[in-house]
Write a protein that holds these residues in place. Structure first.
Motif, short mmCIF file in Angstrom:
data_model
loop_
_atom_site.label_atom_id
_atom_site.label_comp_id
_atom_site.label_asym_id
_atom_site.label_seq_id
_atom_site.Cartn_x
_atom_site.Cartn_y
_atom_site.Cartn_z
N TRP A 48 0.84 -1.20 0.00
CA TRP A 48 0.00 0.00 0.00
C TRP A 48 0.87 1.25 0.00
CZ3 TRP A 48 -0.56 4.12 3.34
CH2 TRP A 48 -1.67 4.94 3.12
N SER A 49 1.96 1.26 0.79
CA SER A 49 2.83 2.43 0.84
C SER A 49 3.50 2.67 -0.50
CB SER A 49 3.88 2.23 1.93
OG SER A 49 3.28 2.03 3.19
N ALA A 50 3.99 1.59 -1.14
CA ALA A 50 4.62 1.74 -2.45
C ALA A 50 3.62 2.22 -3.49
CB ALA A 50 5.25 0.41 -2.88
N TRP A 55 4.92 4.19 -9.27
CA TRP A 55 5.84 3.21 -9.85
C TRP A 55 7.28 3.71 -9.88
CZ3 TRP A 55 4.92 -1.71 -10.58
CH2 TRP A 55 3.61 -2.15 -10.74
N VAL A 56 7.48 4.99 -9.77
CA VAL A 56 8.85 5.53 -9.82
C VAL A 56 9.40 5.75 -8.41
CG1 VAL A 56 10.31 7.42 -10.61
CG2 VAL A 56 8.43 6.60 -12.06
N ALA A 57 8.69 6.53 -7.62
CA ALA A 57 9.19 6.85 -6.28
C ALA A 57 9.15 5.65 -5.35
CB ALA A 57 8.36 7.99 -5.68
N GLY A 58 8.18 4.75 -5.51
CA GLY A 58 8.09 3.57 -4.65
C GLY A 58 9.30 2.66 -4.73
N PRO A 59 9.65 2.15 -5.93
CA PRO A 59 10.85 1.32 -6.04
C PRO A 59 12.14 2.06 -5.67
CG PRO A 59 9.43 0.95 -7.92
CD PRO A 59 8.86 2.11 -7.18
N VAL A 60 12.21 3.37 -5.98
CA VAL A 60 13.41 4.13 -5.61
C VAL A 60 13.57 4.18 -4.10
CG1 VAL A 60 14.44 6.42 -5.63
CG2 VAL A 60 13.49 5.48 -7.73
N CYS A 61 12.49 4.41 -3.37
CA CYS A 61 12.56 4.44 -1.91
C CYS A 61 12.94 3.07 -1.35
CB CYS A 61 11.21 4.87 -1.34
SG CYS A 61 10.86 6.64 -1.56
N MET A 62 12.42 2.00 -1.94
CA MET A 62 12.78 0.67 -1.48
C MET A 62 14.26 0.38 -1.69
SD MET A 62 9.46 -1.54 -2.72
CE MET A 62 10.16 -3.06 -2.09
N LEU A 63 14.79 0.82 -2.83
CA LEU A 63 16.23 0.64 -3.07
C LEU A 63 17.07 1.48 -2.10
CD1 LEU A 63 16.34 0.63 -7.00
CD2 LEU A 63 16.64 -1.32 -5.44
N CYS A 64 16.62 2.69 -1.79
CA CYS A 64 17.34 3.52 -0.83
C CYS A 64 17.36 2.88 0.55
CB CYS A 64 16.72 4.91 -0.77
SG CYS A 64 16.95 5.91 -2.27
N PHE A 65 16.22 2.36 0.98
CA PHE A 65 16.17 1.69 2.29
C PHE A 65 17.03 0.42 2.30
CE2 PHE A 65 11.86 3.83 2.80
CZ PHE A 65 12.38 4.83 3.59
N ALA A 66 17.04 -0.29 1.17
CA ALA A 66 17.89 -1.48 1.09
C ALA A 66 19.37 -1.09 1.19
CB ALA A 66 17.62 -2.23 -0.22
N LEU A 67 19.74 0.03 0.56
CA LEU A 67 21.12 0.50 0.64
C LEU A 67 21.49 0.90 2.06
CD1 LEU A 67 23.75 1.29 -0.81
CD2 LEU A 67 22.73 3.53 -1.25
N VAL A 68 20.56 1.57 2.76
CA VAL A 68 20.82 1.95 4.16
C VAL A 68 20.99 0.70 5.02
CG1 VAL A 68 19.77 3.03 6.18
CG2 VAL A 68 19.65 4.16 3.97
N THR A 69 20.17 -0.31 4.79
CA THR A 69 20.30 -1.56 5.54
C THR A 69 21.63 -2.24 5.28
OG1 THR A 69 17.90 -1.87 5.42
CG2 THR A 69 19.22 -3.79 5.97
N TYR A 70 22.07 -2.24 4.03
CA TYR A 70 23.35 -2.86 3.69
C TYR A 70 24.52 -2.12 4.33
CZ TYR A 70 27.41 -4.22 0.92
OH TYR A 70 28.66 -4.64 0.54
#
Length: 232
Positions: A48-50, A55-70
Motif C-alpha cells: 500500500w505504501s509503495a 511506480w517511480v518513487a516507490g521502487p526508488v525508496c525501497m532501493l534507498c532503504f535497502a542501501l541503508v540496511t546494507y
C-alpha cells in the motif's frame, strides 16, 4: 605445574577465543536472524505504501532503504572486532563498540589529551545507551498499540460477519494493551530466553508468514482487477 596449568587453560574448549562462552551459531541461524530482523509485520503495509508513492518513487525508496540496511550491516560487521583484527576481542553490544572506537586513548602520548578522549568516549557511551533504551521503549509502545489495534480489528471483523455491517461493533484497546504488557513482563523473567533455538525458528517462520500474506493479498487484488491500464 605452571606449564600444565597453562596448557589446560589454553586448551579449554568451553570458552571462545576471547574468553567468553563459545558461540554455536551457523550460517543458517545467521540467515534466520537476518530474515527475522529485516522482515517484520510492516511488510504487510509495504504494498500500500509503495502504491501511494507510485511506480517511480516507490521502487526508488525501497532501493534507498535497502542501501541503508546494507551499509548499516557492513558497519556493524566492521565494528564487531576491535582494531580490525580477525582474532581481536569482540564487541558484543553497541555500547562496547562506542566505548572502544570513540573512547580509546591508547594512541595518545599526552596524558591530558588521553583523559579528554576517554571522558568524551564515556559521554558518547552514555548517549548511545540512552538512545538504545529510548528506541527500545518506543518499539515496546509501538508493538503494544499495534497488538491492541490488531485484536480490535479481528473482533470487529468477526462481529460484522456475525451481525452485519450495521451492528455497533466497538471495542476498547486498554484491556488488550494490559494483556500484551503482562505477557511481555512474564516472558522477560524466563532465563536465557534469547538462547532458545525454537524462538529463532518461530520468529523466522513468522517473518516468512508476513511476506507470504502480503504477497498473497497483492496477487489476489491484482487478479481481481478486471483490466490493467498502461499509459505509454
Amino acid at each position: 605445574m605452571a606449564v600444565q596449568h597453562s596448557l589446560e587453560v589454553g586448551g579449554d574448549s568451553r570458552c571462545d577465543d576471547d574468553g567468553h562462552p563459545p558461540r554455536n551459531g551457523t550460517a543458517w541461524t545467521c540467515v534466520a536472524h537476518i530474515i527475522t530482523a529485516v522482515i517484520g509485520s510492516g511488510v504487510l503495509s509495504l504494498a500500500w505504501s509503495a502504491a501511494q508513492l507510485g511506480w517511480v518513487a516507490g521502487p526508488v525508496c525501497m532501493l534507498c532503504f535497502a542501501l541503508v540496511t546494507y551499509v548499516s550491516a557492513a558497519l556493524l560487521a566492521d565494528c564487531y572486532r576491535r582494531d580490525g583484527a580477525d582474532k581481536g576481542p569482540r564487541n558484543r553490544s553497541y555500547m562496547d563498540a562506542v566505548r572502544v572506537f570513540l573512547g580509546t586513548a591508547a594512541s595518545f602520548s599526552n596524558y591530558g589529551a588521553s583523559m579528554a578522549i576517554a571522558c568524551c568516549g564515556k559521554k558518547q557511551t552514555w548517549v548511545c545507551g540512552s538512545l538504545q533504551y529510548v528506541s527500545l521503549y518506543g518499539c515496546g509502545v509501538a508493538y503494544t498499540i499495534t497488538t491492541a489495534t490488531s485484536m480490535r480489528a479481528i473482533l470487529r471483523s468477526n462481529c460484522y460477519h456475525a451481525h452485519g455491517h450495521g451492528a455497533p461493533c466497538s471495542y476498547g484497546g486498554s484491556y488488550y494493551m494490559l494483556m500484551f504488557g503482562a505477557a511481555q513482563l512474564f516472558l522477560s523473567f524466563i532465563p536465557d530466553f534469547h538462547d532458545m533455538a525454537w524462538l529463532s525458528v518461530l520468529a523466522a517462520v513468522m517473518s516468512f508468514s508476513y511476506a507470504f500474506i502480503g504477497l498473497g493479498l497483492g496477487l489476489a487484488n491484482t487478479i481481481g482487477t478486471p483490466c490493467f491500464l498502461f499509459i505509454v
